[in-house]
Design an enzyme around this catalytic site. Structure first.
Site, short mmCIF file in Angstrom:
data_model
loop_
_atom_site.label_atom_id
_atom_site.label_comp_id
_atom_site.label_asym_id
_atom_site.label_seq_id
_atom_site.Cartn_x
_atom_site.Cartn_y
_atom_site.Cartn_z
CG HIS A 1 -2.09 -0.88 1.15
ND1 HIS A 1 -3.26 -0.57 0.48
CD2 HIS A 1 -2.28 -2.14 1.65
CE1 HIS A 1 -4.12 -1.57 0.59
NE2 HIS A 1 -3.55 -2.53 1.28
CE LYS B 1 -6.38 13.56 0.53
NZ LYS B 1 -6.60 12.34 -0.22
NE ARG B 2 -1.40 8.45 6.76
CZ ARG B 2 -0.27 8.37 6.07
NH1 ARG B 2 0.85 8.90 6.57
NH2 ARG B 2 -0.21 7.75 4.91
CE LYS C 1 -2.05 10.57 3.02
NZ LYS C 1 -2.67 9.81 1.93
CB THR D 1 -10.23 4.79 -0.54
OG1 THR D 1 -9.77 5.17 0.77
CG2 THR D 1 -9.51 3.53 -0.98
CE LYS E 1 -13.75 6.03 1.78
NZ LYS E 1 -12.79 6.22 2.87
#
Length: 822
Positions: free
Chosen positions: A372, A563-564, A569, A671, A675
């Site tokens: 992952h 998100k984290r 990111k 993911t 969504k």
């Protein structure tokens, strides 16, 4: 402690299902509330939730037992999904949807003048995961049950979740997340299946019954593993699969003689040490104690789960291991459970007395590994010395696996010692390490990535040598999310609208949602779509107001990144854009302006100081912007604390623009992007992870793409000059000036110096400033499109209509077809 006979193996009488009408639900609810809980309507709302949960659980139980009976029949092949995380969120509402009891439950609660929606909010989010990895595992379990596949999930029953995030003066503060404080009505303790786990001790060689030498692991510190089962209901199919979670306990409660002698703390030391293993999700591994606890958790999960499978195999298949590899698959969710490779070898050799070759044939034909991450630092490795002290037998087995593997490497590349060093499971150096990802690859028959680009980059980069050795092992399984949780449950208004137009089969077969394309140009349908989105935005605005005390105007563009918190990111890129917009407002550059509300949320790992500084920066920028009367409703920024599944169920339906802006080549899949897409949000994103497949699905007219591609990111290495970018871009120059001059930290001198330094560092691997200008220009296109409401709504409908590929049902069908073959 392990039992030889399983009560689940007995022939059970046909069970009569309980009635599911509203009157029966109301009667059972009242019975549980009064006779079981000793409460009454008007009590603390949590007990209303508990009574309704027990009422619904009763309706699950017959299907649960029936499913077990089917799976326990001789010859049934099963998959065991091993994951350190299962971020299942709240369960009651999901079960009600899957059992088709929504209308009946609402009617039953209305008899007591209660609202079902209010009762559902009383459930604590299960603290069993951290982020995308754990939520993916939960979605997978949902799809396996919906597809009636015999898949059992194995995880850890953490007493405390990762942490509850609070924001004080802009800083992240970690508070304990004691999610089990009020008990969990969805779990069933199974003490009859308790297992024993070994740590420490030493090894001796003895002769077995055939007079052959064998290794015994003795003088160990033993810990009990007690299983708790959680039901995973399928969607309207009478299938209920099992998530089995393990809780650690001491072999005895405490040392009575030490207690009587007055050594009170010493008397319970062993019990406390044992229970620490499953106390907290992901302990901070910055210290040696943290590393030890993390390794203990991983071995605890692997050993308990494998022993449990052996227990069931003994009962159902008469201990005949000649068929074991044909009827069992262990799917390792990321690198965390990879120690299962060595543990399965230990169990087969030491406890089943197999030869090495026999044991390896079974192990290498039953283990499958999902990777992952593309970040090398996220591929776990453990010091050999730590392994030796905690798991000496496992280390011995890993050495043997490595020696035999390196013979294969030598055969493929004769005389290439550099290749042997780079591929060795044991990393040499001043401190030796066990490379757990390499152990997983060597011991598995399947290795998969989770998006097309991710799998390609694994084969061409991170695991290139292994791919050249075993190309047949590598494959791709693009992630998905379950439409039951992320549309049917979290967005009931949109679900009702879609179902009215195309029927409800799309909830179980999401590919059928493409029938919505027929309504893209239907003005009356578009008006209703707007009405649904407006109601969802109102709910999101209420959430932001209650948690952040910031007013979001529902006519504004709702721009969301949750998100984290991590540099790759690029929440920083998002904040730079917000500062850029603020600077435009202050300069009166607001012609054809689009009001925008930016929401950011996510947790930073406790030891990740720069990520925590990013949260502080977001909070400080928000404080300045939201209190500037000149800005008004033109721009708002909020950081929502303690982002979790239940919050995402409100955030997702209310979002207009989905921020998926990671540095290309760094995000495995994502993911959240799926969504948001399912719920009609338009994506602004880089060519990274599953963004690429989303772009291919919706087309470039319904997706806002920007930024360097993965190969261009690689090509920039050693040629990145961020200071030149700043000097050559007036907008960026002004943004950096506001950061450097302390405009957002007037009374907190120097707190953002590290962030500024990271941005202008020519070795910044995330290339944040390299993508700034194209990101800003693309955001301006977003603003223009949002002002054209018919165009925006058409894009929104198209995103939902094109989301069929991103169901975990499709992902799981691919796992089953190519890997599990159930």
């Amino acid at each position: 402690m392990t039992k030889n006979k399983s009560p689940c193996n007995l022939e059970l009488p046909e069970m009569k299902k309980l009635p599911r009408d509203s009157e029966s639900l109301a009667n059972d609810f009242e019975r549980y509330l009064t006779h079981h809980l000793g409460r009454f309507v008007g009590c603390i709302p949590f007990y209303l939730y508990e009574a309704l949960s027990l009422t619904i659980r009763d309706r699950i139980m017959t299907d649960w037992l029936s499913t077990w009976k089917i799976y326990e029949k001789k010859g049934v092949k099963k998959t065991y999904y091993m994951s350190l995380e299962f971020l299942i969120g709240r369960s009651l509402g999901n079960h009600i949807i899957n059992l088709d009891l929504d209308s009946e439950s609402k009617t039953a609660m209305n008899q007591f003048a209660l609202e079902l929606e209010e009762i559902l909010t009383e459930e604590h989010d299960a603290g069993l995961g951290n982020g995308g990895l754990g939520r993916l595992a939960a979605c997978f379990m949902d799809s396996c049950a919906t597809l009636s596949l015999p898949v059992i999930g194995y995880g850890i029953r953490y007493e405390y979740g990762m942490f509850r995030q609070e924001i004080e003066n802009g800083y992240q503060v970690e508070e304990p997340d004691h999610w089990l404080r009020d008990a969990n009505p969805w779990e069933l303790e199974r003490p009859e299946f308790t297992q024993v786990i070994k740590f420490g001790g030493h090894l001796e060689t003895v002769k077995n019954h055939n007079r052959r030498p064998r290794i015994v692991w003795i003088d160990t510190s033993d810990i009990l593993a007690i299983p708790y089962d959680v039901p995973i209901s399928g969607y309207k199919n009478n299938t209920v699969n099992t998530l089995r979670l393990w809780s650690a306990s001491a072999t005895s409660d405490f040392n009575l003689s030490e207690f009587n002698a007055g050594s009170y703390s010493d008397s319970v030391e062993a019990k406390n040490d044992a229970e620490h293993i499953t106390m907290v999700l992901y302990p901070n591994d910055a210290s040696e104690n943290g590393k030890e606890l993390r390794l203990k958790q991983q071995y605890f999960l692997a050993s308990t789960s494998l022993q449990d499978v052996f227990r069931m195999w003994a009962v159902n298949e008469d201990n005949d291991f000649s068929k074991f590899s044909k009827q069992n698959v262990f799917q390792l969710n990321d690198t965390h459970p990879s120690i299962a490779v060595a543990e399965l070898m230990r169990l087969l050799i030491d406890e089943k007395y197999m030869s090495w070759d026999e044991a390896w044939d079974i192990t290498s034909q039953t283990m499958a590994y999902t990777n992952h991450t593309l970040l090398p630092e996220a591929l776990e490795k453990w010091p050999v010395a730590l392994f030796e002290s905690l798991l000496p037998r496992l280390l011995q087995i890993i050495y043997e696996i490595n020696a035999r593997f390196l013979k294969q490497v030598s055969g493929k590349w004769p005389g290439d010692t550099e290749k042997q060093i780079s591929m060795s499971i044991i990393e040499e150096g001043d401190v030796q390490y066990v490379r757990m990802a390499y152990l997983a690859i060597v011991g598995s028959f399947s290795v998969n990535g989770v998006a097309a680009l991710h799998s390609q980059l694994l084969a061409e980069g991170l695991f290139k040598d292994f791919y050249e050795l075993w190309p047949e092992k590598f494959n791709n399984k693009t992630n998905g999310v379950t439409p039951r949780r992320w549309v049917a449950h979290s967005n009931p208004l949109m679900t009702e609208l879609i179902t009215e137009k195309i029927g409800n089969e799309w909830i179980k077969e999401l590919e059928k949602i493409d029938q919505l394309k027929k309504y893209v140009d239907d003005a009356s349908f578009a008006d209703r779509w707007i009405s649904v989105k407006t109601e969802n935005k109102k709910k999101l605005a209420d959430l932001v107001k209650s948690h952040c005390n910031v007013d979001f105007d529902i006519d504004s563009l709702f721009d969301v990144q949750v998100k984290r918190i991590h540099e790759y990111k690029r929440q920083l890129l998002n904040v730079l854009h917000v500062i850029h917009l603020y600077n435009r407002i202050k300069a009166n550059d607001t012609e054809n302006w689009t009001n925008r509300c930016v929401l950011i949320g996510g947790k930073a790992a406790p030891g990740y100081l720069l990520a925590k500084s990013i949260i502080k920066l977001i909070s400080n920028v928000a404080e300045v912007i939201n209190n500037d009367p000149q800005v008004g409703n033109k721009l708002k920024l909020a950081f929502i604390p303690n982002y979790n599944v239940s919050k995402m169920e409100i955030i997702c339906p209310g979002t207009d623009l989905s921020e998926q802006i990671s540095t290309a080549g760094k995000e495995a899949s994502g993911t959240g992007n799926m969504k948001f897409m399912m719920n009609g949000a338009i994506t602004i994103g880089t060519c990274d992870g599953a963004n690429i497949e989303i772009l291919n699905a919706v087309g470039k007219d319904n997706f806002y793409l920007f930024g360097l591609k993965a190969d261009e990111v690689v090509a920039r290495k050693g040629k990145y000059l961020p200071k030149q970018l700043v000097e050559g871009d007036e907008g960026l120059k002004q943004v950096m000036h506001l950061l450097k001059c302390g405009h957002f930290n007037s009374f907190e001198h120097g707190i953002f110096d590290e962030i500024i330094a990271s941005l202008i560092n020519p070795h910044d691997p995330w290339l944040t400033l390299a993508d700034f200008r194209e990101y800003v220009d693309t955001q301006e296109k977003v603003s223009q499109a949002y002002r054209n409401r018919p165009k925006w709504i058409k894009m929104s409908i198209m995103n939902t209509a094109c989301s069929g590929f991103f169901s975990t049902d499709r992902t799981i069908q691919e796992y089953n077809k190519d890997i599990w073959k159930l």
